[in-house]
Design a protein around this motif. Structure first.
Motif, PDB file in Angstrom:
ATOM      1  N   ALA A   6     -42.001 -82.380  11.126  1.00 13.91           N
ATOM      2  CA  ALA A   6     -43.417 -82.437  11.475  1.00 13.91           C
ATOM      3  C   ALA A   6     -43.933 -81.067  11.915  1.00 13.91           C
ATOM      4  O   ALA A   6     -45.066 -80.680  11.600  1.00 13.91           O
ATOM      5  CB  ALA A   6     -43.645 -83.470  12.574  1.00 13.91           C
ATOM      6  N   LEU A  85     -45.366 -89.145   8.913  1.00 17.19           N
ATOM      7  CA  LEU A  85     -46.123 -88.658  10.069  1.00 17.19           C
ATOM      8  C   LEU A  85     -46.662 -89.810  10.914  1.00 17.19           C
ATOM      9  O   LEU A  85     -47.017 -89.616  12.083  1.00 17.19           O
ATOM     10  CB  LEU A  85     -47.265 -87.758   9.607  1.00 17.19           C
ATOM     11  N   VAL A 150     -48.077 -87.557  16.014  1.00 15.59           N
ATOM     12  CA  VAL A 150     -47.298 -86.560  15.313  1.00 15.59           C
ATOM     13  C   VAL A 150     -46.377 -85.827  16.270  1.00 15.59           C
ATOM     14  O   VAL A 150     -45.186 -85.637  16.013  1.00 15.59           O
ATOM     15  CB  VAL A 150     -48.213 -85.571  14.561  1.00 15.59           C
TER      16      VAL A 150
END
Length: 534
Positions: A6, A85, A150
Protein backbone atom coordinates in the motif's frame (compact mmCIF):
# COMPACT_ATOMS: atom_id res chain seq x y z
CA UNK A 1 3.92 -2.93 10.28
CA UNK A 2 2.05 -0.98 7.58
CA UNK A 3 1.60 -2.72 4.26
CA UNK A 4 4.66 -2.07 2.06
CA UNK A 5 2.45 -2.77 -0.94
CA UNK A 6 0.00 0.00 0.00
CA UNK A 7 2.87 2.37 0.78
CA UNK A 8 4.46 1.89 -2.63
CA UNK A 9 1.12 2.32 -4.41
CA UNK A 10 0.58 5.54 -2.49
CA UNK A 11 3.98 6.84 -3.65
CA UNK A 12 3.01 6.19 -7.27
CA UNK A 13 -0.48 7.65 -6.89
CA UNK A 14 0.39 11.16 -8.04
CA UNK A 15 2.52 10.19 -11.04
CA UNK A 16 1.52 11.33 -14.52
CA UNK A 17 3.52 8.52 -16.15
CA UNK A 18 1.69 5.77 -18.02
CA UNK A 19 0.89 2.81 -15.76
CA UNK A 20 -1.21 0.68 -18.11
CA UNK A 21 -1.79 0.76 -21.83
CA UNK A 22 -4.54 -1.42 -23.24
CA UNK A 23 -6.73 -1.44 -26.34
CA UNK A 24 -8.82 1.37 -24.85
CA UNK A 25 -5.89 3.75 -24.36
CA UNK A 26 -3.36 4.85 -21.75
CA UNK A 27 -3.97 5.17 -18.01
CA UNK A 28 -1.54 7.08 -15.79
CA UNK A 29 -0.59 5.96 -12.30
CA UNK A 30 -2.62 8.85 -10.86
CA UNK A 31 -5.69 7.86 -12.87
CA UNK A 32 -5.23 4.17 -12.04
CA UNK A 33 -5.02 4.86 -8.30
CA UNK A 34 -8.06 7.13 -8.43
CA UNK A 35 -10.03 4.35 -10.15
CA UNK A 36 -8.73 1.76 -7.65
CA UNK A 37 -9.73 3.90 -4.68
CA UNK A 38 -13.21 4.33 -6.14
CA UNK A 39 -13.52 0.54 -6.48
CA UNK A 40 -12.41 0.29 -2.87
CA UNK A 41 -15.04 2.82 -1.86
CA UNK A 42 -17.77 0.90 -3.67
CA UNK A 43 -16.75 -2.35 -1.99
CA UNK A 44 -16.70 -0.76 1.47
CA UNK A 45 -20.05 0.92 0.87
CA UNK A 46 -21.54 -2.37 -0.22
CA UNK A 47 -20.20 -4.09 2.88
CA UNK A 48 -21.54 -1.34 5.11
CA UNK A 49 -25.01 -1.67 3.59
CA UNK A 50 -25.06 -5.39 4.34
CA UNK A 51 -23.77 -4.78 7.85
CA UNK A 52 -26.23 -1.95 8.50
CA UNK A 53 -28.97 -4.50 9.06
CA UNK A 54 -27.01 -5.55 12.16
CA UNK A 55 -26.27 -1.96 13.16
CA UNK A 56 -22.66 -2.12 11.95
CA UNK A 57 -20.56 -0.15 9.50
CA UNK A 58 -17.48 -1.30 7.60
CA UNK A 59 -14.13 0.38 7.05
CA UNK A 60 -12.36 -2.77 5.86
CA UNK A 61 -13.33 -5.98 4.10
CA UNK A 62 -11.33 -7.81 6.78
CA UNK A 63 -10.07 -10.57 4.53
CA UNK A 64 -13.25 -11.15 2.51
CA UNK A 65 -12.51 -13.00 -0.73
CA UNK A 66 -13.75 -11.08 -3.77
CA UNK A 67 -13.88 -12.90 -7.10
CA UNK A 68 -12.58 -10.99 -10.15
CA UNK A 69 -14.04 -11.70 -13.58
CA UNK A 70 -12.72 -8.76 -15.56
CA UNK A 71 -10.98 -8.72 -18.99
CA UNK A 72 -7.25 -7.82 -18.95
CA UNK A 73 -6.52 -4.11 -19.00
CA UNK A 74 -6.69 -1.05 -16.77
CA UNK A 75 -10.11 -2.03 -15.41
CA UNK A 76 -8.73 -5.39 -14.25
CA UNK A 77 -5.87 -3.62 -12.47
CA UNK A 78 -8.15 -1.09 -10.76
CA UNK A 79 -10.42 -3.91 -9.59
CA UNK A 80 -7.47 -5.92 -8.27
CA UNK A 81 -5.94 -2.96 -6.43
CA UNK A 82 -9.34 -1.78 -5.19
CA UNK A 83 -9.99 -5.12 -3.45
CA UNK A 84 -6.55 -5.16 -1.83
CA UNK A 85 -6.72 -1.54 -0.66
CA UNK A 86 -10.15 -2.26 0.86
CA UNK A 87 -8.60 -4.96 3.05
CA UNK A 88 -9.98 -7.78 0.94
CA UNK A 89 -8.40 -10.75 -0.79
CA UNK A 90 -8.52 -10.74 -4.58
CA UNK A 91 -9.43 -14.04 -6.25
CA UNK A 92 -8.86 -13.68 -10.01
CA UNK A 93 -10.32 -16.52 -12.07
CA UNK A 94 -10.21 -17.34 -15.75
CA UNK A 95 -13.33 -16.67 -17.84
CA UNK A 96 -12.39 -19.80 -19.79
CA UNK A 97 -13.14 -22.06 -16.82
CA UNK A 98 -16.32 -24.11 -17.27
CA UNK A 99 -19.23 -23.16 -14.97
CA UNK A 100 -18.75 -26.21 -12.71
CA UNK A 101 -15.12 -25.29 -12.04
CA UNK A 102 -15.94 -21.63 -11.39
CA UNK A 103 -18.67 -22.73 -8.99
CA UNK A 104 -16.35 -25.08 -7.10
CA UNK A 105 -13.59 -22.47 -6.75
CA UNK A 106 -16.02 -19.74 -5.65
CA UNK A 107 -17.56 -22.10 -3.11
CA UNK A 108 -14.22 -23.30 -1.75
CA UNK A 109 -13.07 -19.69 -1.31
CA UNK A 110 -16.31 -18.64 0.39
CA UNK A 111 -16.94 -15.91 -2.18
CA UNK A 112 -19.86 -13.58 -1.40
CA UNK A 113 -19.15 -10.89 -4.01
CA UNK A 114 -18.09 -10.80 -7.66
CA UNK A 115 -16.39 -7.85 -9.35
CA UNK A 116 -17.44 -8.11 -12.97
CA UNK A 117 -16.52 -6.60 -16.31
CA UNK A 118 -19.51 -6.11 -18.62
CA UNK A 119 -18.06 -8.38 -21.31
CA UNK A 120 -18.07 -11.33 -18.92
CA UNK A 121 -21.62 -11.05 -17.57
CA UNK A 122 -22.64 -14.32 -19.25
CA UNK A 123 -19.66 -16.13 -17.68
CA UNK A 124 -20.62 -14.93 -14.20
CA UNK A 125 -24.33 -15.67 -14.54
CA UNK A 126 -24.18 -19.38 -13.49
CA UNK A 127 -22.40 -18.52 -10.22
CA UNK A 128 -24.15 -15.22 -9.44
CA UNK A 129 -27.08 -16.65 -7.48
CA UNK A 130 -26.73 -15.86 -3.77
CA UNK A 131 -23.77 -13.53 -4.40
CA UNK A 132 -23.62 -9.77 -4.83
CA UNK A 133 -22.41 -8.73 -8.29
CA UNK A 134 -20.72 -5.35 -8.74
CA UNK A 135 -19.87 -4.02 -12.20
CA UNK A 136 -16.37 -2.56 -12.34
CA UNK A 137 -17.70 0.17 -14.61
CA UNK A 138 -20.08 1.25 -11.80
CA UNK A 139 -17.50 0.81 -9.04
CA UNK A 140 -15.03 3.11 -10.77
CA UNK A 141 -17.56 5.93 -10.46
CA UNK A 142 -18.12 5.50 -6.71
CA UNK A 143 -16.79 7.73 -3.92
CA UNK A 144 -13.24 6.75 -2.79
CA UNK A 145 -14.27 5.89 0.77
CA UNK A 146 -12.50 6.59 4.10
CA UNK A 147 -8.73 7.24 3.85
CA UNK A 148 -7.92 5.52 7.17
CA UNK A 149 -8.51 2.02 5.81
CA UNK A 150 -5.42 2.16 3.58
CA UNK A 151 -3.03 3.14 6.37
CA UNK A 152 -4.51 0.42 8.59
CA UNK A 153 -3.46 -2.37 6.22
CA UNK A 154 -0.72 -4.59 7.66
CA UNK A 155 2.20 -6.34 5.97
CA UNK A 156 0.95 -9.79 6.94
CA UNK A 157 -2.62 -9.24 5.80
CA UNK A 158 -3.54 -11.64 2.97
CA UNK A 159 -4.03 -9.85 -0.35
CA UNK A 160 -4.24 -12.46 -3.10
CA UNK A 161 -5.70 -15.96 -3.36
CA UNK A 162 -4.43 -18.13 -6.21
CA UNK A 163 -5.44 -21.73 -6.77
CA UNK A 164 -2.76 -24.26 -7.60
CA UNK A 165 -3.16 -26.34 -10.72
CA UNK A 166 -4.56 -29.37 -8.90
CA UNK A 167 -2.70 -31.92 -11.05
CA UNK A 168 -2.62 -34.36 -8.15
CA UNK A 169 -6.04 -33.63 -6.65
CA UNK A 170 -8.44 -30.74 -6.07
CA UNK A 171 -6.79 -27.30 -6.33
CA UNK A 172 -5.68 -25.60 -3.12
CA UNK A 173 -5.95 -21.85 -2.60
CA UNK A 174 -2.59 -20.28 -1.73
CA UNK A 175 -2.80 -17.07 0.32
CA UNK A 176 -0.22 -14.40 -0.51
CA UNK A 177 0.22 -11.42 1.80
CA UNK A 178 0.94 -7.74 1.19
CA UNK A 179 4.52 -8.45 2.26
CA UNK A 180 4.84 -11.44 -0.09
CA UNK A 181 3.80 -9.35 -3.10
CA UNK A 182 5.90 -6.31 -2.19
CA UNK A 183 9.04 -8.35 -1.43
CA UNK A 184 8.66 -10.35 -4.62
CA UNK A 185 8.23 -7.21 -6.74
CA UNK A 186 11.29 -5.56 -5.18
CA UNK A 187 13.44 -8.67 -5.63
CA UNK A 188 12.58 -8.88 -9.32
CA UNK A 189 12.85 -5.13 -9.90
CA UNK A 190 16.41 -5.24 -8.63
CA UNK A 191 17.38 -8.59 -10.19
CA UNK A 192 15.90 -7.87 -13.62
CA UNK A 193 16.61 -4.14 -13.79
CA UNK A 194 13.07 -2.77 -14.09
CA UNK A 195 12.77 1.03 -14.03
CA UNK A 196 10.47 3.89 -15.02
CA UNK A 197 11.89 3.66 -18.55
CA UNK A 198 10.55 0.14 -19.13
CA UNK A 199 7.43 -1.01 -20.94
CA UNK A 200 6.42 -4.60 -20.21
CA UNK A 201 4.51 -6.47 -22.92
CA UNK A 202 1.93 -8.49 -20.96
CA UNK A 203 -0.04 -11.35 -22.57
CA UNK A 204 -0.07 -13.81 -19.66
CA UNK A 205 -3.22 -15.11 -17.92
CA UNK A 206 -4.09 -13.07 -14.83
CA UNK A 207 -5.29 -15.96 -12.67
CA UNK A 208 -1.74 -17.33 -12.27
CA UNK A 209 1.19 -16.01 -10.25
CA UNK A 210 3.25 -15.45 -13.41
CA UNK A 211 0.75 -13.01 -14.87
CA UNK A 212 -0.51 -11.19 -11.80
CA UNK A 213 2.52 -11.03 -9.46
CA UNK A 214 5.73 -11.81 -11.34
CA UNK A 215 4.82 -9.72 -14.37
CA UNK A 216 2.12 -7.15 -13.54
CA UNK A 217 2.93 -6.32 -9.91
CA UNK A 218 6.67 -6.16 -10.55
CA UNK A 219 6.13 -3.74 -13.43
CA UNK A 220 3.63 -1.58 -11.52
CA UNK A 221 5.67 -1.23 -8.33
CA UNK A 222 8.81 -0.44 -10.35
CA UNK A 223 6.96 2.48 -11.92
CA UNK A 224 7.17 0.84 -15.35
CA UNK A 225 4.42 0.95 -17.96
CA UNK A 226 2.56 -2.27 -18.75
CA UNK A 227 1.21 -2.90 -22.26
CA UNK A 228 -1.64 -5.33 -21.58
CA UNK A 229 -3.05 -7.47 -24.39
CA UNK A 230 -6.46 -9.19 -24.13
CA UNK A 231 -4.84 -12.62 -24.48
CA UNK A 232 -1.81 -14.31 -25.96
CA UNK A 233 -2.01 -14.41 -29.74
CA UNK A 234 1.24 -15.20 -31.54
CA UNK A 235 0.47 -12.89 -34.46
CA UNK A 236 -0.39 -9.97 -32.17
CA UNK A 237 2.58 -10.49 -29.83
CA UNK A 238 5.00 -10.89 -32.74
CA UNK A 239 3.67 -7.65 -34.27
CA UNK A 240 4.08 -5.79 -30.94
CA UNK A 241 7.67 -6.99 -30.65
CA UNK A 242 8.33 -6.16 -34.30
CA UNK A 243 7.16 -2.57 -33.84
CA UNK A 244 9.20 -2.26 -30.62
CA UNK A 245 6.26 -1.26 -28.42
CA UNK A 246 7.95 -2.72 -25.31
CA UNK A 247 11.36 -3.11 -23.70
CA UNK A 248 10.61 -6.37 -21.87
CA UNK A 249 8.49 -9.47 -22.37
CA UNK A 250 7.68 -12.33 -20.00
CA UNK A 251 6.51 -15.60 -21.49
CA UNK A 252 6.18 -19.35 -21.00
CA UNK A 253 7.96 -21.87 -23.27
CA UNK A 254 4.82 -22.57 -25.30
CA UNK A 255 4.59 -18.89 -26.17
CA UNK A 256 8.14 -18.92 -27.56
CA UNK A 257 7.30 -22.00 -29.59
CA UNK A 258 4.15 -20.42 -31.02
CA UNK A 259 6.07 -17.23 -31.88
CA UNK A 260 8.69 -19.24 -33.77
CA UNK A 261 5.97 -21.13 -35.64
CA UNK A 262 4.35 -17.83 -36.63
CA UNK A 263 7.66 -16.37 -37.81
CA UNK A 264 8.49 -19.57 -39.73
CA UNK A 265 5.24 -19.14 -41.65
CA UNK A 266 6.46 -15.75 -42.80
CA UNK A 267 4.69 -13.57 -40.23
CA UNK A 268 6.16 -10.38 -38.71
CA UNK A 269 9.18 -9.85 -41.00
CA UNK A 270 10.62 -7.28 -38.56
CA UNK A 271 10.27 -9.64 -35.58
CA UNK A 272 13.96 -10.56 -35.36
CA UNK A 273 15.05 -6.92 -35.23
CA UNK A 274 12.39 -6.15 -32.62
CA UNK A 275 13.38 -9.16 -30.50
CA UNK A 276 17.03 -8.07 -30.57
CA UNK A 277 15.95 -4.62 -29.36
CA UNK A 278 14.25 -6.00 -26.23
CA UNK A 279 16.10 -5.23 -23.02
CA UNK A 280 14.81 -8.41 -21.39
CA UNK A 281 12.97 -11.60 -22.32
CA UNK A 282 12.21 -14.08 -19.54
CA UNK A 283 10.78 -17.60 -19.48
CA UNK A 284 9.04 -19.39 -16.64
CA UNK A 285 6.11 -21.55 -15.41
CA UNK A 286 7.65 -24.61 -17.11
CA UNK A 287 11.14 -25.76 -18.01
CA UNK A 288 12.42 -23.99 -21.13
CA UNK A 289 13.66 -26.59 -23.63
CA UNK A 290 17.29 -25.94 -24.57
CA UNK A 291 16.26 -26.13 -28.23
CA UNK A 292 13.94 -23.12 -27.76
CA UNK A 293 16.57 -21.22 -25.76
CA UNK A 294 19.12 -21.77 -28.52
CA UNK A 295 16.62 -20.74 -31.21
CA UNK A 296 16.11 -17.44 -29.34
CA UNK A 297 19.90 -17.06 -29.10
CA UNK A 298 20.21 -17.56 -32.86
CA UNK A 299 17.63 -14.80 -33.31
CA UNK A 300 18.80 -12.28 -30.71
CA UNK A 301 22.28 -13.24 -29.56
CA UNK A 302 21.17 -14.21 -26.02
CA UNK A 303 19.04 -16.92 -24.42
CA UNK A 304 15.92 -15.89 -22.47
CA UNK A 305 16.38 -15.31 -18.75
CA UNK A 306 15.02 -18.50 -17.15
CA UNK A 307 14.04 -18.68 -13.51
CA UNK A 308 12.18 -20.95 -11.08
CA UNK A 309 9.01 -19.95 -9.30
CA UNK A 310 5.84 -21.39 -7.79
CA UNK A 311 2.52 -20.01 -6.62
CA UNK A 312 3.61 -20.65 -3.04
CA UNK A 313 7.06 -19.01 -3.18
CA UNK A 314 7.08 -16.50 -6.02
CA UNK A 315 10.37 -16.51 -7.94
CA UNK A 316 13.04 -18.12 -5.78
CA UNK A 317 15.86 -18.77 -8.25
CA UNK A 318 16.93 -16.76 -11.26
CA UNK A 319 19.59 -16.60 -13.91
CA UNK A 320 21.43 -13.26 -13.91
CA UNK A 321 20.41 -10.20 -15.87
CA UNK A 322 23.80 -10.29 -17.60
CA UNK A 323 23.25 -12.59 -20.61
CA UNK A 324 26.83 -13.83 -20.35
CA UNK A 325 26.06 -15.50 -17.03
CA UNK A 326 22.93 -17.39 -18.12
CA UNK A 327 22.96 -21.16 -18.64
CA UNK A 328 20.52 -22.88 -20.97
CA UNK A 329 18.58 -25.55 -19.08
CA UNK A 330 19.46 -24.11 -15.65
CA UNK A 331 17.29 -21.80 -13.50
CA UNK A 332 20.06 -19.89 -11.74
CA UNK A 333 20.79 -19.10 -8.09
CA UNK A 334 18.68 -17.95 -5.12
CA UNK A 335 17.59 -14.32 -5.12
CA UNK A 336 18.54 -12.13 -2.13
CA UNK A 337 16.49 -13.02 1.01
CA UNK A 338 15.77 -16.48 -0.50
CA UNK A 339 17.39 -19.60 0.92
CA UNK A 340 17.45 -22.85 -1.06
CA UNK A 341 18.57 -26.32 -0.10
CA UNK A 342 18.65 -29.75 -1.71
CA UNK A 343 17.43 -32.61 0.51
CA UNK A 344 17.33 -36.38 0.38
CA UNK A 345 14.22 -38.50 0.96
CA UNK A 346 14.57 -38.05 4.73
CA UNK A 347 14.80 -34.26 4.49
CA UNK A 348 18.53 -34.13 5.18
CA UNK A 349 20.97 -32.04 3.16
CA UNK A 350 21.82 -34.09 0.10
CA UNK A 351 25.24 -34.59 -1.45
CA UNK A 352 26.12 -36.07 -4.84
CA UNK A 353 29.09 -38.22 -5.71
CA UNK A 354 32.05 -36.31 -7.23
CA UNK A 355 32.84 -36.70 -10.89
CA UNK A 356 29.41 -35.69 -12.24
CA UNK A 357 29.41 -33.76 -15.53
CA UNK A 358 30.15 -30.08 -15.09
CA UNK A 359 27.48 -27.48 -15.62
CA UNK A 360 28.13 -25.23 -18.62
CA UNK A 361 30.25 -22.38 -17.32
CA UNK A 362 30.21 -23.71 -13.77
CA UNK A 363 31.28 -26.50 -11.46
CA UNK A 364 30.23 -30.11 -11.24
CA UNK A 365 27.03 -31.36 -9.60
CA UNK A 366 27.39 -31.56 -5.83
CA UNK A 367 23.80 -32.23 -4.70
CA UNK A 368 20.64 -33.80 -6.07
CA UNK A 369 17.26 -34.19 -4.39
CA UNK A 370 14.09 -32.28 -3.50
CA UNK A 371 14.36 -28.49 -3.56
CA UNK A 372 13.30 -26.65 -0.39
CA UNK A 373 12.87 -22.86 -0.15
CA UNK A 374 12.39 -20.34 2.64
CA UNK A 375 12.27 -16.54 2.87
CA UNK A 376 9.87 -13.58 3.15
CA UNK A 377 8.33 -14.20 -0.27
CA UNK A 378 7.03 -17.66 0.77
CA UNK A 379 3.24 -17.74 1.09
CA UNK A 380 1.08 -17.65 4.22
CA UNK A 381 -0.61 -21.03 3.75
CA UNK A 382 -3.52 -22.77 2.02
CA UNK A 383 -6.98 -21.37 2.65
CA UNK A 384 -8.92 -23.65 5.01
CA UNK A 385 -6.38 -26.47 4.71
CA UNK A 386 -4.29 -26.47 7.85
CA UNK A 387 -3.18 -30.08 7.33
CA UNK A 388 -1.98 -29.38 3.80
CA UNK A 389 -0.18 -26.25 4.98
CA UNK A 390 1.58 -28.18 7.74
CA UNK A 391 2.57 -30.94 5.33
CA UNK A 392 4.04 -28.40 2.89
CA UNK A 393 6.56 -27.13 5.44
CA UNK A 394 9.33 -28.72 7.49
CA UNK A 395 11.33 -26.72 10.03
CA UNK A 396 10.31 -23.49 8.30
CA UNK A 397 11.27 -24.70 4.82
CA UNK A 398 8.69 -25.00 2.02
CA UNK A 399 8.95 -28.36 0.26
CA UNK A 400 8.57 -27.55 -3.43
CA UNK A 401 8.04 -31.12 -4.66
CA UNK A 402 10.59 -30.45 -7.41
CA UNK A 403 13.73 -32.51 -7.80
CA UNK A 404 16.77 -30.42 -8.63
CA UNK A 405 20.53 -30.58 -8.71
CA UNK A 406 23.01 -27.93 -7.64
CA UNK A 407 26.42 -27.24 -9.11
CA UNK A 408 29.44 -26.41 -6.99
CA UNK A 409 29.08 -22.71 -7.81
CA UNK A 410 25.48 -22.58 -6.55
CA UNK A 411 23.52 -22.83 -9.80
CA UNK A 412 20.39 -25.02 -9.88
CA UNK A 413 18.86 -27.22 -12.57
CA UNK A 414 15.37 -28.74 -12.31
CA UNK A 415 14.84 -32.41 -13.06
CA UNK A 416 11.05 -32.33 -12.67
CA UNK A 417 8.14 -32.70 -10.27
CA UNK A 418 8.36 -35.66 -7.94
CA UNK A 419 4.74 -36.50 -8.78
CA UNK A 420 4.90 -36.56 -12.59
CA UNK A 421 8.44 -35.99 -13.86
CA UNK A 422 10.51 -38.31 -11.69
CA UNK A 423 9.86 -41.82 -12.99
CA UNK A 424 10.79 -45.05 -11.23
CA UNK A 425 11.47 -47.72 -13.84
CA UNK A 426 13.43 -50.93 -13.46
CA UNK A 427 14.97 -49.77 -10.18
CA UNK A 428 16.16 -46.44 -11.62
CA UNK A 429 14.95 -42.92 -10.87
CA UNK A 430 14.66 -41.10 -14.19
CA UNK A 431 14.07 -37.46 -15.08
CA UNK A 432 11.34 -37.14 -17.70
CA UNK A 433 12.62 -33.65 -18.49
CA UNK A 434 16.09 -34.98 -19.30
CA UNK A 435 14.66 -37.59 -21.68
CA UNK A 436 12.39 -35.01 -23.31
CA UNK A 437 15.33 -32.70 -23.88
CA UNK A 438 17.21 -35.45 -25.70
CA UNK A 439 14.20 -36.40 -27.83
CA UNK A 440 13.63 -32.80 -28.93
CA UNK A 441 16.89 -33.03 -30.86
CA UNK A 442 15.13 -35.47 -33.23
CA UNK A 443 14.07 -33.54 -36.31
CA UNK A 444 10.85 -35.56 -36.69
CA UNK A 445 9.56 -34.55 -33.24
CA UNK A 446 7.69 -31.25 -32.97
CA UNK A 447 6.60 -31.72 -29.33
CA UNK A 448 7.08 -34.50 -26.78
CA UNK A 449 6.03 -35.44 -23.26
CA UNK A 450 7.61 -38.35 -21.43
CA UNK A 451 5.42 -40.10 -18.86
CA UNK A 452 5.45 -43.20 -16.70
CA UNK A 453 2.66 -45.75 -17.08
CA UNK A 454 2.11 -48.43 -14.38
CA UNK A 455 3.78 -51.69 -15.36
CA UNK A 456 4.08 -54.97 -13.42
CA UNK A 457 7.60 -55.71 -14.57
CA UNK A 458 9.11 -52.23 -14.65
CA UNK A 459 7.17 -50.37 -11.96
CA UNK A 460 6.62 -47.59 -14.48
CA UNK A 461 7.06 -48.03 -18.21
CA UNK A 462 8.70 -45.00 -19.89
CA UNK A 463 6.46 -43.75 -22.70
CA UNK A 464 7.16 -40.93 -25.17
CA UNK A 465 3.99 -39.15 -26.28
CA UNK A 466 5.00 -37.44 -29.51
CA UNK A 467 3.55 -34.76 -31.78
CA UNK A 468 5.37 -35.44 -35.07
CA UNK A 469 6.58 -32.85 -37.54
CA UNK A 470 4.36 -32.79 -40.67
CA UNK A 471 4.90 -35.85 -42.84
CA UNK A 472 7.37 -37.53 -40.46
CA UNK A 473 5.04 -39.74 -38.40
CA UNK A 474 6.84 -42.96 -39.42
CA UNK A 475 10.09 -41.79 -37.83
CA UNK A 476 8.30 -41.48 -34.50
CA UNK A 477 7.32 -45.16 -34.37
CA UNK A 478 8.94 -46.99 -31.49
CA UNK A 479 11.46 -48.97 -33.59
CA UNK A 480 13.23 -46.10 -35.32
CA UNK A 481 12.76 -43.82 -32.33
CA UNK A 482 14.44 -46.26 -29.93
CA UNK A 483 17.29 -46.87 -32.37
CA UNK A 484 17.90 -43.12 -32.55
CA UNK A 485 17.56 -42.62 -28.76
CA UNK A 486 19.97 -45.46 -27.90
CA UNK A 487 22.78 -43.46 -29.44
CA UNK A 488 22.08 -40.54 -27.10
CA UNK A 489 20.67 -41.96 -23.86
CA UNK A 490 21.64 -44.67 -21.40
CA UNK A 491 19.68 -47.87 -22.21
CA UNK A 492 17.48 -47.63 -19.11
CA UNK A 493 16.38 -44.10 -20.12
CA UNK A 494 15.25 -45.01 -23.64
CA UNK A 495 11.43 -45.00 -23.93
CA UNK A 496 9.92 -48.45 -24.25
CA UNK A 497 6.85 -47.16 -26.06
CA UNK A 498 5.91 -44.25 -28.31
CA UNK A 499 2.44 -42.86 -28.84
CA UNK A 500 1.78 -40.44 -31.70
CA UNK A 501 -0.82 -37.73 -31.03
CA UNK A 502 -2.03 -34.58 -32.76
CA UNK A 503 -1.49 -32.30 -29.73
CA UNK A 504 -0.61 -32.40 -26.04
CA UNK A 505 -3.08 -31.35 -23.32
CA UNK A 506 -1.94 -28.09 -21.72
CA UNK A 507 -3.17 -25.81 -18.94
CA UNK A 508 -3.57 -22.05 -19.24
CA UNK A 509 0.14 -21.48 -18.66
CA UNK A 510 1.19 -23.89 -21.38
CA UNK A 511 2.28 -26.73 -19.10
CA UNK A 512 1.57 -30.21 -20.38
CA UNK A 513 -0.98 -31.84 -18.07
CA UNK A 514 0.76 -35.19 -17.74
CA UNK A 515 -1.79 -36.84 -15.41
CA UNK A 516 -4.34 -36.50 -18.26
CA UNK A 517 -1.93 -38.25 -20.63
CA UNK A 518 -1.33 -41.09 -18.17
CA UNK A 519 -5.06 -41.49 -17.53
CA UNK A 520 -5.87 -41.55 -21.25
CA UNK A 521 -3.10 -44.03 -22.03
CA UNK A 522 -4.07 -46.39 -19.21
CA UNK A 523 -7.71 -46.24 -20.34
CA UNK A 524 -6.70 -47.14 -23.88
CA UNK A 525 -4.76 -50.26 -22.87
CA UNK A 526 -6.48 -53.40 -24.00
CA UNK A 527 -7.95 -51.56 -26.96
CA UNK A 528 -5.85 -50.89 -30.04
CA UNK A 529 -2.53 -52.66 -30.37
CA UNK A 530 0.34 -50.65 -28.90
CA UNK A 531 3.88 -50.23 -30.18
CA UNK A 532 5.88 -51.93 -27.42
CA UNK A 533 9.60 -52.66 -27.28
CA UNK A 534 10.22 -56.17 -26.04
Amino acid sequence: MTSPLAERLSQLGSSARTAVEDDRGRTTFAELMERALRVRGALLAGGARRGAEQGASQSSLEGERVLLLVPPGAAWVSAFLGVILAGGIALPLSPLYPPAELAWLAGDAGVRRILLGDELAAVAAPIAEGRAVLRVEDAERAAPGPESAVSDLAADDPALLLYTSGTTGKPKGALLTHRNLAVQAELLRAAWGFSEQDVLLHALPLHHLHGVAIALTTSLLAGSATRMLPRFDAQRVAAEIARRSATAVMAVPTMYQRLFEHVDRGGAPEFAAGARALRLATSGSAALPVTLAERWRDLTGTIPLERFGMTEIGVGLSNPLDPGGRRAGWVGSPLPTVEARITDDAGNASAWAPGEPAAPGGGGVVARGELWIRGPSVFKGYLGREDATAAAFQDGWFRTGDVAERSSDGCFRLLGRTSVDILKSGGYKLSALEIEEALREHGAIAEVAVIGVPDEAWGERVVAVVVPAPGREAECAIGPLRAWAKERLAPYKVPRESVVVGSLPRNAMGKVVKPELVKALVASMGGEERQLAR
